[in-house]
Design a protein around this motif. Structure first.
Motif, PDB file in Angstrom:
ATOM      1  N   PRO A  71      -1.654  -1.565 -17.671  1.00  0.00           N
ATOM      2  CA  PRO A  71      -0.824  -2.405 -16.781  1.00  0.00           C
ATOM      3  C   PRO A  71      -0.932  -1.934 -15.322  1.00  0.00           C
ATOM      4  CG  PRO A  71       0.389  -1.755 -18.743  1.00  0.00           C
ATOM      5  CD  PRO A  71      -0.884  -0.972 -18.763  1.00  0.00           C
ATOM      6  N   GLY A  72      -1.053  -2.891 -14.418  1.00  0.00           N
ATOM      7  CA  GLY A  72      -1.121  -2.565 -13.001  1.00  0.00           C
ATOM      8  C   GLY A  72      -2.496  -2.191 -12.509  1.00  0.00           C
ATOM      9  N   LYS A  73      -3.475  -2.094 -13.398  1.00  0.00           N
ATOM     10  CA  LYS A  73      -4.833  -1.706 -12.994  1.00  0.00           C
ATOM     11  C   LYS A  73      -5.877  -2.691 -13.518  1.00  0.00           C
ATOM     12  CE  LYS A  73      -4.078   3.297 -12.555  1.00  0.00           C
ATOM     13  NZ  LYS A  73      -2.623   3.266 -12.680  1.00  0.00           N
ATOM     14  N   LEU A  98     -12.585  -3.304  -3.792  1.00  0.00           N
ATOM     15  CA  LEU A  98     -11.885  -4.587  -3.793  1.00  0.00           C
ATOM     16  C   LEU A  98     -10.952  -4.705  -4.998  1.00  0.00           C
ATOM     17  CD1 LEU A  98     -14.562  -7.202  -2.617  1.00  0.00           C
ATOM     18  CD2 LEU A  98     -12.709  -6.163  -1.312  1.00  0.00           C
ATOM     19  N   GLY A  99     -11.379  -4.145  -6.147  1.00  0.00           N
ATOM     20  CA  GLY A  99     -10.501  -4.162  -7.316  1.00  0.00           C
ATOM     21  C   GLY A  99      -9.248  -3.343  -7.085  1.00  0.00           C
ATOM     22  N   TRP A 100      -9.424  -2.157  -6.492  1.00  0.00           N
ATOM     23  CA  TRP A 100      -8.259  -1.317  -6.180  1.00  0.00           C
ATOM     24  C   TRP A 100      -7.355  -2.004  -5.153  1.00  0.00           C
ATOM     25  CZ3 TRP A 100      -7.061   0.532  -1.301  1.00  0.00           C
ATOM     26  CH2 TRP A 100      -5.959   1.397  -1.236  1.00  0.00           C
ATOM     27  N   LEU A 101      -7.972  -2.599  -4.126  1.00  0.00           N
ATOM     28  CA  LEU A 101      -7.198  -3.250  -3.072  1.00  0.00           C
ATOM     29  C   LEU A 101      -6.395  -4.421  -3.621  1.00  0.00           C
ATOM     30  CD1 LEU A 101      -6.604  -3.331  -0.014  1.00  0.00           C
ATOM     31  CD2 LEU A 101      -8.553  -4.900   0.224  1.00  0.00           C
ATOM     32  N   SER A 102      -6.990  -5.160  -4.541  1.00  0.00           N
ATOM     33  CA  SER A 102      -6.296  -6.296  -5.130  1.00  0.00           C
ATOM     34  C   SER A 102      -5.054  -5.857  -5.900  1.00  0.00           C
ATOM     35  CB  SER A 102      -7.253  -7.063  -6.056  1.00  0.00           C
ATOM     36  OG  SER A 102      -6.617  -8.183  -6.627  1.00  0.00           O
ATOM     37  N   ASP A 103      -5.190  -4.767  -6.665  1.00  0.00           N
ATOM     38  CA  ASP A 103      -4.026  -4.240  -7.386  1.00  0.00           C
ATOM     39  C   ASP A 103      -2.998  -3.646  -6.427  1.00  0.00           C
ATOM     40  OD1 ASP A 103      -4.818  -4.912  -9.985  1.00  0.00           O
ATOM     41  OD2 ASP A 103      -6.089  -3.144 -10.156  1.00  0.00           O
ATOM     42  N   TYR A 104      -3.470  -2.968  -5.371  1.00  0.00           N
ATOM     43  CA  TYR A 104      -2.563  -2.325  -4.414  1.00  0.00           C
ATOM     44  C   TYR A 104      -1.747  -3.368  -3.656  1.00  0.00           C
ATOM     45  CZ  TYR A 104      -0.988   0.495  -0.439  1.00  0.00           C
ATOM     46  OH  TYR A 104      -0.227   1.106   0.514  1.00  0.00           O
ATOM     47  N   LEU A 105      -2.430  -4.428  -3.210  1.00  0.00           N
ATOM     48  CA  LEU A 105      -1.743  -5.494  -2.476  1.00  0.00           C
ATOM     49  C   LEU A 105      -1.012  -6.457  -3.399  1.00  0.00           C
ATOM     50  CD1 LEU A 105      -4.505  -6.440   0.143  1.00  0.00           C
ATOM     51  CD2 LEU A 105      -2.506  -4.968   0.500  1.00  0.00           C
ATOM     52  N   ARG A 106      -1.327  -6.375  -4.694  1.00  0.00           N
ATOM     53  CA  ARG A 106      -0.813  -7.322  -5.680  1.00  0.00           C
ATOM     54  C   ARG A 106      -1.139  -8.752  -5.276  1.00  0.00           C
ATOM     55  NH1 ARG A 106       5.143  -4.990  -7.497  1.00  0.00           N
ATOM     56  NH2 ARG A 106       4.424  -2.919  -8.119  1.00  0.00           N
ATOM     57  N   SER A 107      -2.339  -8.923  -4.737  1.00  0.00           N
ATOM     58  CA  SER A 107      -2.757 -10.249  -4.270  1.00  0.00           C
ATOM     59  C   SER A 107      -4.265 -10.371  -4.347  1.00  0.00           C
ATOM     60  CB  SER A 107      -2.279 -10.495  -2.835  1.00  0.00           C
ATOM     61  OG  SER A 107      -2.797 -11.717  -2.337  1.00  0.00           O
ATOM     62  N   LEU A 161     -10.458 -11.819   2.319  1.00  0.00           N
ATOM     63  CA  LEU A 161     -11.143 -10.796   3.116  1.00  0.00           C
ATOM     64  C   LEU A 161     -12.626 -10.734   2.770  1.00  0.00           C
ATOM     65  CD1 LEU A 161     -10.487  -8.512   5.201  1.00  0.00           C
ATOM     66  CD2 LEU A 161     -10.314  -6.960   3.250  1.00  0.00           C
ATOM     67  N   ALA A 162     -12.938 -10.774   1.478  1.00  0.00           N
ATOM     68  CA  ALA A 162     -14.335 -10.722   1.048  1.00  0.00           C
ATOM     69  C   ALA A 162     -15.109 -11.942   1.533  1.00  0.00           C
ATOM     70  CB  ALA A 162     -14.409 -10.626  -0.479  1.00  0.00           C
ATOM     71  N   ALA A 163     -14.471 -13.121   1.516  1.00  0.00           N
ATOM     72  CA  ALA A 163     -15.147 -14.346   1.950  1.00  0.00           C
ATOM     73  C   ALA A 163     -15.472 -14.304   3.439  1.00  0.00           C
ATOM     74  CB  ALA A 163     -14.289 -15.565   1.629  1.00  0.00           C
ATOM     75  N   VAL A 164     -14.540 -13.802   4.228  1.00  0.00           N
ATOM     76  CA  VAL A 164     -14.762 -13.730   5.672  1.00  0.00           C
ATOM     77  C   VAL A 164     -15.922 -12.791   5.995  1.00  0.00           C
ATOM     78  CG1 VAL A 164     -13.752 -12.971   7.860  1.00  0.00           C
ATOM     79  CG2 VAL A 164     -12.393 -14.336   6.265  1.00  0.00           C
ATOM     80  N   PHE A 165     -15.909 -11.590   5.408  1.00  0.00           N
ATOM     81  CA  PHE A 165     -16.985 -10.641   5.675  1.00  0.00           C
ATOM     82  C   PHE A 165     -18.308 -11.107   5.080  1.00  0.00           C
ATOM     83  CE2 PHE A 165     -13.616  -7.731   6.860  1.00  0.00           C
ATOM     84  CZ  PHE A 165     -14.215  -6.958   7.843  1.00  0.00           C
ATOM     85  N   SER A 166     -18.258 -11.792   3.945  1.00  0.00           N
ATOM     86  CA  SER A 166     -19.476 -12.339   3.356  1.00  0.00           C
ATOM     87  C   SER A 166     -20.111 -13.362   4.282  1.00  0.00           C
ATOM     88  CB  SER A 166     -19.156 -12.970   2.002  1.00  0.00           C
ATOM     89  OG  SER A 166     -20.302 -13.561   1.426  1.00  0.00           O
TER      90      SER A 166
END
Length: 404
Positions: free
Chosen positions: A128-130, A276-285, A292-297
């Protein structure tokens, strides 16, 4: 008293290892094909045919393999397709392009089976949470397999020749596949383990070919997140397909230097997927992370078309690394979101359906890109169009529920 390993550790290790080896298997073809084609007297374009046949194999298992995934389980399906791929590598020793095309088709099966298998296992065992982090770690195996193939196989071919290299690579594929064979019987939950997964085609069984794509219509968020993956795949496929040839033809890089830049991009993908996986869980979003990934891509894809021989090498390497962390790192978060939007009993099917859309773009986008460059000679416009399509992710991303 020693602490027992968490119950999720072995499933994560197993699926990550198999994902990496599956990617390794499917990255062999463009590396070994040049020496093989030269010896057999095939044209240089044969490499493109072999790669296309490999992609077709990945698409075929996604479209037609949902029944097998449900009947015998995702892990076992992935292992069987990897065993088939390793065995079919022997067919490449036959000096026939037709036989080689068939071999590459079957070698591509594991590439299509990897995502549904991984989604099924990780959705059940991720702590859970990861969840997004676990999915991203699993997806990091894709570029890691490419890095291993890019660093190891050329040296092996130089030292031992491509025939011996095929044999050694087959052993590398078989060992981890068999190492986790017993574990798969515990991880896979199938409705009837005694049932046979092969049946002669009937009208009913042929209707199951539409199941993966039909499953995406279960809710709007599921379909939108699948389209998001397709839009990301436009820039990713163009980076993967044209980076080396663009650097050689347009910037005058040597093949070895262009290959090194490509390896940096793949390494950026390994790190970027986990971050990005860690950031998604950290931000819960997941939406914020994918935005963010789309803009930099988009930025890196457009900038690649603007590079020139006047650019210092470090700037091109930095651009490639950032692209690896964005244009090639969205997969884990997107796949985790597809699984989250999916009904629990349709995770394999929806993951397969989403992967079908991505694989279609992986074949279509490079083809249109090549036709555009052939007719106009403008790489810059082509990369600009690819980046613009990926930017549409910002429009398609589904809304997230409000959190307490």
């Amino acid at each position: 008293m020693t602490r027992a390993a968490p119950t999720w550790l072995m499933p994560i290790v197993a699926i990550f290892t198999l994902q990496t080896i599956s990617s390794f298997l499917n990255r062999l073809i463009p590396i070994i094909a040049p020496d093989m084609s030269a010896e057999y007297g095939w044209s240089g374009s044969s490499i493109g045919y072999l790669t296309a046949s490999n992609s077709l194999g990945s698409l075929a298992i996604l479209v037609a393999g949902s029944a097998m995934l449900r009947q015998i389980g995702g892990m076992r399906t992935l292992q069987l397709t990897m065993l088939i791929g390793a065995a079919c590598m022997a067919w490449l020793l036959v000096p026939s392009l037709t036989v080689a095309l068939i071999a590459c088709f079957f070698m591509g099966l594991s590439g299509g089976a990897a995502n549904p298998a991984g989604s099924e296992v990780l959705q059940k065992y991720s702590p859970p949470g990861k969840r997004n982090l676990m999915f991203s770690i699993k997806q990091a195996g894709v570029p890691l397999g490419g890095v291993l193939a890019g660093l190891f196989v050329p040296v092996l071919v130089t030292v031992a020749g491509w025939r011996i290299s095929l044999f050694i690579c087959a052993i590398i594929i078989l060992v981890p596949t068999m190492m986790f064979w017993r574990l798969s019987s515990r991880l896979d939950e199938t409705p009837n383990k005694k049932a046979h997964f092969f049946h002669f085609p009937t009208m009913e069984s042929l209707r199951t070919l539409t199941v993966p794509l039909a499953a995406l219509r279960h809710n709007s968020g599921l379909m939108k997140m699948s389209v998001v993956g397709s839009l990301f795949a436009v820039s990713q496929s163009c980076w993967f397909t044209f980076t080396v040839i663009y650097l050689v033809d347009q910037l005058g890089y040597s093949l070895s230097l262009a290959g090194a830049v490509f390896a940096v991009m793949q390494a950026g993908g390994v790190i970027g997927r986990i971050v990005l996986g860690w950031l998604s869980d950290y931000l819960r979003s997941a939406k914020a992370t994918l935005t963010l990934a789309a803009v930099f891509s988009t930025i890196t894809t457009v900038m690649l078309g603007q590079t020139s021989s006047a650019w210092p090498l470090w700037s091109v390497i930095a651009l490639a690394f950032i692209a690896g962390g964005s244009a090639a790192s969205w997969n884990g978060v997107q796949i985790a979101e597809v699984a989250r939007h999916s009904p629990p009993d349709l995770i394999s099917e929806t993951s397969a359906g989403s992967s079908i859309l991505v694989n279609l773009i992986n074949m279509l986008a490079p083809t249109l890109f090549a036709l555009f460059v052939a007719s106009t000679g403008r790489y810059d416009y082509a990369f600009m169009c690819a980046g613009a399509l990926t930017l549409l992710v910002l429009v398609v991303l589904p809304r997230e529920p409000r959190r307490a």
